[in-house]
Scaffold this motif. Structure first.
Motif, PDB file in Angstrom:
ATOM      1  N   UNK A   1       0.801  -1.220   0.000  1.00 31.72           N
ATOM      2  CA  UNK A   1       0.000   0.000   0.000  1.00 31.72           C
ATOM      3  C   UNK A   1       0.839   1.278   0.000  1.00 31.72           C
ATOM      4  N   UNK A   2       2.111   1.173   0.289  1.00 31.34           N
ATOM      5  CA  UNK A   2       2.965   2.356   0.281  1.00 31.34           C
ATOM      6  C   UNK A   2       3.565   2.548  -1.102  1.00 31.34           C
ATOM      7  N   UNK A   3       3.460   3.770  -1.597  1.00 36.02           N
ATOM      8  CA  UNK A   3       3.995   4.066  -2.916  1.00 36.02           C
ATOM      9  C   UNK A   3       4.574   5.468  -2.871  1.00 36.02           C
ATOM     10  N   UNK A   4       5.843   5.564  -3.114  1.00 35.91           N
ATOM     11  CA  UNK A   4       6.524   6.853  -3.157  1.00 35.91           C
ATOM     12  C   UNK A   4       7.061   7.045  -4.571  1.00 35.91           C
ATOM     13  N   UNK A   5       6.383   7.876  -5.355  1.00 38.42           N
ATOM     14  CA  UNK A   5       6.779   7.995  -6.767  1.00 38.42           C
ATOM     15  C   UNK A   5       8.123   8.700  -6.933  1.00 38.42           C
ATOM     16  N   UNK A   6       8.813   8.300  -7.976  1.00 43.32           N
ATOM     17  CA  UNK A   6      10.080   8.953  -8.305  1.00 43.32           C
ATOM     18  C   UNK A   6       9.805  10.354  -8.857  1.00 43.32           C
ATOM     19  N   UNK A   7       8.762  10.468  -9.686  1.00 42.50           N
ATOM     20  CA  UNK A   7       8.384  11.751 -10.254  1.00 42.50           C
ATOM     21  C   UNK A   7       7.505  12.487  -9.242  1.00 42.50           C
ATOM     22  N   UNK A   8       8.014  13.517  -8.648  1.00 45.80           N
ATOM     23  CA  UNK A   8       7.299  14.231  -7.581  1.00 45.80           C
ATOM     24  C   UNK A   8       6.078  14.998  -8.094  1.00 45.80           C
ATOM     25  N   UNK A   9       5.909  15.125  -9.398  1.00 47.07           N
ATOM     26  CA  UNK A   9       4.719  15.775  -9.950  1.00 47.07           C
ATOM     27  C   UNK A   9       3.470  14.946  -9.684  1.00 47.07           C
ATOM     28  N   UNK A  10       3.640  13.681  -9.377  1.00 52.92           N
ATOM     29  CA  UNK A  10       2.494  12.828  -9.070  1.00 52.92           C
ATOM     30  C   UNK A  10       1.860  13.185  -7.728  1.00 52.92           C
ATOM     31  N   UNK A  11       2.537  13.982  -6.927  1.00 53.74           N
ATOM     32  CA  UNK A  11       1.973  14.438  -5.652  1.00 53.74           C
ATOM     33  C   UNK A  11       0.967  15.573  -5.838  1.00 53.74           C
TER      34      UNK A  11
ATOM     35  N   UNK B   1      -1.836  16.099  -7.728  1.00 54.57           N
ATOM     36  CA  UNK B   1      -3.272  15.817  -7.570  1.00 54.57           C
ATOM     37  C   UNK B   1      -3.667  15.513  -6.119  1.00 54.57           C
ATOM     38  N   UNK B   2      -2.812  14.829  -5.395  1.00 52.92           N
ATOM     39  CA  UNK B   2      -3.109  14.522  -3.993  1.00 52.92           C
ATOM     40  C   UNK B   2      -3.135  15.798  -3.161  1.00 52.92           C
ATOM     41  N   UNK B   3      -2.237  16.705  -3.412  1.00 52.30           N
ATOM     42  CA  UNK B   3      -2.204  17.966  -2.676  1.00 52.30           C
ATOM     43  C   UNK B   3      -3.442  18.799  -3.006  1.00 52.30           C
ATOM     44  N   UNK B   4      -3.841  18.808  -4.274  1.00 52.83           N
ATOM     45  CA  UNK B   4      -5.050  19.546  -4.657  1.00 52.83           C
ATOM     46  C   UNK B   4      -6.265  18.967  -3.957  1.00 52.83           C
ATOM     47  N   UNK B   5      -6.388  17.640  -3.940  1.00 47.52           N
ATOM     48  CA  UNK B   5      -7.511  16.999  -3.252  1.00 47.52           C
ATOM     49  C   UNK B   5      -7.494  17.301  -1.762  1.00 47.52           C
TER      50      UNK B   5
END
Length: 69
Positions: free
Chosen positions: A9-19, A21-25
């Motif tokens: 369940x833990x996922x830390x993306x290499x591309x930080x741009x994937x964060x 949408x989560x920050x917007x939500x």
């Protein structure tokens, strides 16, 4: 075994741009929670004012009834 389950369940993306949408939500959720909280407080304040007015009316009616008897 437990660490393996947690790693599913833990996922830390290499591309930080994937964060983004989560920050917007998260920002939207916090704004909505704040709005609902303020609405609840405003509603509670109005209900409290109505309850105090009703209490005054009841106490005044009780005083008048006691004076009559």
């Amino acid at each position: 075994m437990n660490l393996w389950v947690l790693n599913l369940f833990l996922y830390f993306p290499e591309n930080k741009l994937e964060y983004i949408p989560a920050v917007i939500e998260l920002i939207i959720a916090i704004a909505l929670c704040t709005l609902v909280f303020k609405l609840f407080r405003r509603s509670a304040r109005n209900q409290q004012a109505k309850a105090l007015e009703l209490e005054k009316q009841i106490l005044e009616a009780n005083k008048q009834d006691q004076l009559r008897h």
